[in-house]
Enzyme design. Structure first.
Site, mmCIF file in Angstrom:
data_model
loop_
_atom_site.group_PDB
_atom_site.id
_atom_site.type_symbol
_atom_site.label_atom_id
_atom_site.label_comp_id
_atom_site.label_asym_id
_atom_site.label_seq_id
_atom_site.Cartn_x
_atom_site.Cartn_y
_atom_site.Cartn_z
ATOM 1 N N THR A 1 3.585 -1.890 4.627
ATOM 2 C CA THR A 1 2.378 -1.114 4.945
ATOM 3 C C THR A 1 1.393 -1.150 3.786
ATOM 4 O OG1 THR A 1 3.718 0.362 6.303
ATOM 5 C CG2 THR A 1 1.543 1.145 5.674
ATOM 6 N N THR A 2 1.912 -0.953 2.562
ATOM 7 C CA THR A 2 1.053 -0.956 1.378
ATOM 8 C C THR A 2 0.454 -2.336 1.125
ATOM 9 O OG1 THR A 2 2.481 0.772 0.484
ATOM 10 C CG2 THR A 2 0.962 -0.258 -1.053
ATOM 11 N N TYR B 1 3.900 1.815 18.359
ATOM 12 C CA TYR B 1 3.001 1.980 19.496
ATOM 13 C C TYR B 1 3.741 2.114 20.831
ATOM 14 C CZ TYR B 1 -1.101 1.686 22.477
ATOM 15 O OH TYR B 1 -2.074 1.970 23.392
ATOM 16 N N TYR C 1 13.447 0.363 8.322
ATOM 17 C CA TYR C 1 12.313 1.121 7.789
ATOM 18 C C TYR C 1 11.893 2.146 8.834
ATOM 19 C CZ TYR C 1 7.601 1.897 5.777
ATOM 20 O OH TYR C 1 6.463 2.443 5.254
ATOM 21 N N ARG D 1 3.734 6.735 10.995
ATOM 22 C CA ARG D 1 2.966 5.515 11.240
ATOM 23 C C ARG D 1 3.262 4.935 12.619
ATOM 24 N NH1 ARG D 1 -0.936 2.835 7.717
ATOM 25 N NH2 ARG D 1 -0.607 3.691 5.646
ATOM 26 N N LYS E 1 14.975 2.375 4.485
ATOM 27 C CA LYS E 1 13.890 3.091 3.816
ATOM 28 C C LYS E 1 13.518 4.254 4.724
ATOM 29 C CE LYS E 1 9.058 2.711 2.307
ATOM 30 N NZ LYS E 1 7.873 1.828 2.196
ATOM 31 N N ILE F 1 11.265 3.046 -2.482
ATOM 32 C CA ILE F 1 10.346 1.932 -2.257
ATOM 33 C C ILE F 1 8.962 2.556 -2.355
ATOM 34 C CG2 ILE F 1 9.604 0.114 -0.685
ATOM 35 C CD1 ILE F 1 12.459 -0.036 0.340
#
Length: 294
Positions: free
Chosen positions: A44-45, A106, A132, A137, A160, A202
């Site tokens: 994401t980052t 989604y 993850y 999100r 994560k 992370i």
């Protein structure tokens, strides 16, 4: 395989929106010299929704950092195009140590759907996978019981956990076993996460404070809570202000402010940090004693 401070690496970009390879290599070298335990690229980052084309952790392996990479995608098979599976296979070929595989977003699958999704990925690729879970999100929460069933699959080595819930640590340890790797995805909770039995973080903050985050988690994992807590108190305003706008907008600005990358440009639909946000992040950098070190 992994423990300590793993950086969720930003993807440096030029003002034209292309990957800035010079800044990327400089950033990797910075993490190697700062003691970062591993690099998680293209998460994401790293703006993975708009930047899946580039090689993760480029040049990192030679410097002693084990690169991991985001290998998740909500699409498994779509007109014979299997992004999640193909990403895992491609990353294995590139020498990536492990994939960071986000839950499908989604379409909000059930727990049975999540089990089927990850089973299909591990059937198709032997790349070690770190699950993850980031419900804020994705709109999808990978529950500990489901993670426990996935932990029985050989390639699945850890998770994560970015649900913001510290009670998940004990639940995951119960469901997944003591050897299953547990990483916090929330910098402001990460020290408490490790105190409860996690293996590290992370981290977004590590982009701007690599040496401090590495030392923080070396101390924590060694049981030196006094040292770990002192570092964490100093970094806490930064943990918070790096989310004054959508990640990674603030942390890219912080990295540019510290001279770690050339520009703070994200890729659309993200836009640069506004003046108010810049003031907040600049003040947090000062409180973290990161400015003026160069």
């Amino acid at each position: 395989m992994f423990s300590g401070s793993i950086v969720a690496l930003v993807t440096p970009m030029t003002t034209a929106g292309e990957v800035d390879n010079d800044s990327l290599q400089r950033l990797v070298d910075y993490h190697v010299s700062s003691g970062t335990a591993a690099i998680a690229a293209m998460g994401t980052t790293g703006e993975s929704p708009t930047e899946h084309r580039r090689t993760p952790g480029r040049g990192a392996a030679g410097g002693g950092v084990c690169p991991g990479a985001h290998s998740g995608d909500r699409r498994l098979r779509l007109q014979q195009y299997p992004p999640a599976i193909r990403l895992s296979q491609a990353m294995a070929e590139m020498g990536v140590t492990a994939g960071l595989s986000v839950t499908p977003y989604y379409n909000k699958p059930s727990q049975a759907g999540l089990l089927a999704h990850y089973t299909a990925i591990t059937d198709a690729s032997s790349l070690p996978q770190i699950l993850y879970n980031v419900p804020g999100r994705t709109g999808c929460d990978l529950l500990p019981d489901t993670a426990g069933r996935l932990a029985e699959l050989d390639p699945v080595i850890g998770i994560k956990e970015a649900s913001g819930r510290l009670d998940r640590v004990s639940e995951l340890k119960r469901c997944c076993g003591e050897d299953f790797l547990l990483f916090s995805g929330d910098d402001h909770l990460a020290l408490d996460f490790v105190r409860l039995g996690g293996h590290g973080v992370i981290s977004v903050t590590a982009n701007a404070a690599a040496a401090d985050m590495a030392e923080l988690f070396r101390a924590a994992l060694a049981g030196d809570w006094t040292q770990a807590e002192a570092i964490n108190r100093r970094l806490l305003p930064l943990h918070q202000q790096l989310f004054c706008d959508t990640n990674p907008i603030p942390v890219k600005w912080a990295c540019a402010e510290l001279g770690l990358i050339n520009t703070s440009m994200p890729r659309l639909p993200l836009i640069p940090l506004d003046v108010s946000g810049q003031e907040q992040v600049r003040e947090a950098l000062l409180k973290a004693e990161l400015t003026g070190r160069g």
